[in-house]
Scaffold this active site. Structure first.
Site, short mmCIF file in Angstrom:
data_model
loop_
_atom_site.label_atom_id
_atom_site.label_comp_id
_atom_site.label_asym_id
_atom_site.label_seq_id
_atom_site.Cartn_x
_atom_site.Cartn_y
_atom_site.Cartn_z
N HIS A 103 5.98 1.54 14.56
CA HIS A 103 6.88 2.82 13.64
C HIS A 103 8.24 2.52 14.07
CE1 HIS A 103 3.20 4.89 13.04
NE2 HIS A 103 3.04 5.29 14.52
N ASP A 142 2.65 2.33 4.89
CA ASP A 142 1.49 2.43 5.57
C ASP A 142 1.19 1.05 6.40
OD1 ASP A 142 -0.83 3.61 6.82
OD2 ASP A 142 -2.03 3.03 5.23
N LEU A 174 22.04 6.96 -5.24
CA LEU A 174 20.35 6.88 -5.13
C LEU A 174 19.92 8.12 -4.38
CD1 LEU A 174 17.79 5.33 -4.96
CD2 LEU A 174 18.64 4.38 -2.62
C1 IPE Z 1 -0.21 8.31 4.62
O1 IPE Z 1 -0.75 7.20 5.76
C2 IPE Z 1 0.86 8.92 5.32
C3 IPE Z 1 1.87 8.26 5.39
C4 IPE Z 1 2.30 7.16 5.36
C5 IPE Z 1 2.74 9.07 6.15
P1 IPE Z 1 -1.80 7.58 6.86
O2 IPE Z 1 -2.36 6.06 7.50
O3 IPE Z 1 -1.99 8.74 7.62
O4 IPE Z 1 -3.22 7.57 5.57
P2 IPE Z 1 -4.76 7.50 5.96
O5 IPE Z 1 -4.88 8.86 6.55
O6 IPE Z 1 -5.19 6.41 6.50
O7 IPE Z 1 -5.31 7.73 4.33
C1 IPE Z 2 2.21 4.60 8.45
O1 IPE Z 2 1.71 3.77 9.32
C2 IPE Z 2 3.15 5.69 9.21
C3 IPE Z 2 2.49 7.08 9.42
C4 IPE Z 2 1.55 7.47 8.90
C5 IPE Z 2 3.65 7.80 10.20
P1 IPE Z 2 0.21 3.87 10.17
O2 IPE Z 2 0.54 4.56 11.46
O3 IPE Z 2 -0.73 4.69 9.11
O4 IPE Z 2 -0.30 2.62 10.35
P2 IPE Z 2 -1.73 1.87 10.31
O5 IPE Z 2 -2.34 2.71 8.91
O6 IPE Z 2 -2.63 2.79 11.36
O7 IPE Z 2 -1.84 0.62 10.39
MG MG Z 3 -2.16 4.59 8.10
#
Ligand code: IPE
Ligand code: IPE
Ligand code: MG
Length: 252
Positions: free
Chosen positions: A41, A24, A135
């Site tokens: 990303h 995240d 792995l």
């Molecule tokens: C969780 O991250 C899903 C992934 C990392 C793929 P999110 O950024 O979507 O989670 P929430 O919605 O903030 O909890």
């Molecule tokens: C995690 O990073 C990647 C996915 C959920 C695909 P985020 O896109 O949720 O990044 P933040 O949480 O908005 O910073």
């Molecule tokens: Mg996120």
């Protein structure tokens, strides 16, 4: 099913056998740099490469990465389609390398809504790496922990229709056998980057007894050094699985 931490106590080692990660913070990493979220990303993929390599070197047997949740479809159309394109590109580029490194790749989640090209690439990547065992890398895509429990229950009843009439005969192991990661032990260590302290519908069944580690680092900044810090923390945990501390240390 390899093990259930509520049915038997797994052996504890210094390096987690199974590490599960919520990657995240990609969007915030980019926003902080006045870049579009999608740039985060793209950088996140580099972190995946670093962490796969670090885990392989440290003897982790199973690494599970949450790449796209069943709730992430709620994001802007453009972001979702960039994520899909990135998934396709990464599979096209990286599978050969994974094959050489002895990595076995699996993708779990409801793959039905993905475009056919992506589904084909996933199938191909799984086939190309299925002889590997150094792995076990699992990517959770369009995955949701609640979806997993539901699909497990449905598949169990499909294979054993008699159980519908005798629900008391259903036990934990039967259900766990049909979860999408029944091939792996439950995670020993969970890492969530990006500072949030929640599970976000990740492996809700399998995390029952997992050690939870939350890092302030955004995912694109994560790498070998941060993995080592998490493993150092993990080493200091006393995994009691319901027992007392004295029982764990063998005093009684
Ligand atoms: C969780 O991250 C899903 C992934 C990392 C793929 P999110 O950024 O979507 O989670 P929430 O919605 O903030 O909890
Ligand atoms: C995690 O990073 C990647 C996915 C959920 C695909 P985020 O896109 O949720 O990044 P933040 O949480 O908005 O910073
Ligand atoms: Mg996120």
């Amino acid at each position: 099913m390899l093990s259930s931490s509520t049915l038997s106590i797994p052996a504890c080692t210094d390096v987690p056998r199974h590490l599960a990660v919520i990657m995240d913070g990609n969007g915030r990493w980019a926003t902080k740099r006045f870049l579009p979220r999608t740039a985060g990303h793209v950088r996140g993929v580099q972190a995946v490469r670093r962490v796969v390599e670090a885990c392989g070197k440290r003897g982790v047997e199973y690494l599970t990465l949450f790449a796209f949740s069943s709730e992430n479809w709620r994001r802007p159309k453009e972001e979702v389609s960039l994520l899909m394109r990135l998934f396709i590109q990464t599979l096209e580029k990286e599978v050969g390398k994974l094959e050489q490194q002895g990595v076995r790749l699996r993708v779990v989640g409801d793959l039905e809504p993905f475009e056919p090209k992506l589904r084909d690439l996933i199938r191909l990547a799984e086939q190309r790496t299925e002889h590997n065992s150094a792995l076990n890398l699992t990517i959770a895509a369009n995955y949701g922990g609640r979806w997993d429990i539901l699909q497990a229950m449905r598949r169990l009843l499909e294979s054993r229709p008699d159980l519908a009439g005798t629900p008391q005969a259903i036990d934990e192991a039967m259900l766990a056998d049909h979860l999408s990661m029944a091939y792996a032990p439950e995670p020993d260590l969970f890492i969530r980057t990006g500072g949030e302290q929640r599970i976000s519908n990740f492996l809700v069944w399998q995390l029952a007894y997992t050690e939870l580690y939350f890092s302030q680092d955004y995912w694109p900044d994560f790498g070998a050094k941060e993995i080592d810090a998490a493993f150092e923390w993990y080493k200091t945990r006393e995994r009691r699985f319901g027992r007392t501390s004295a029982q764990v240390s063998g005093v009684v």
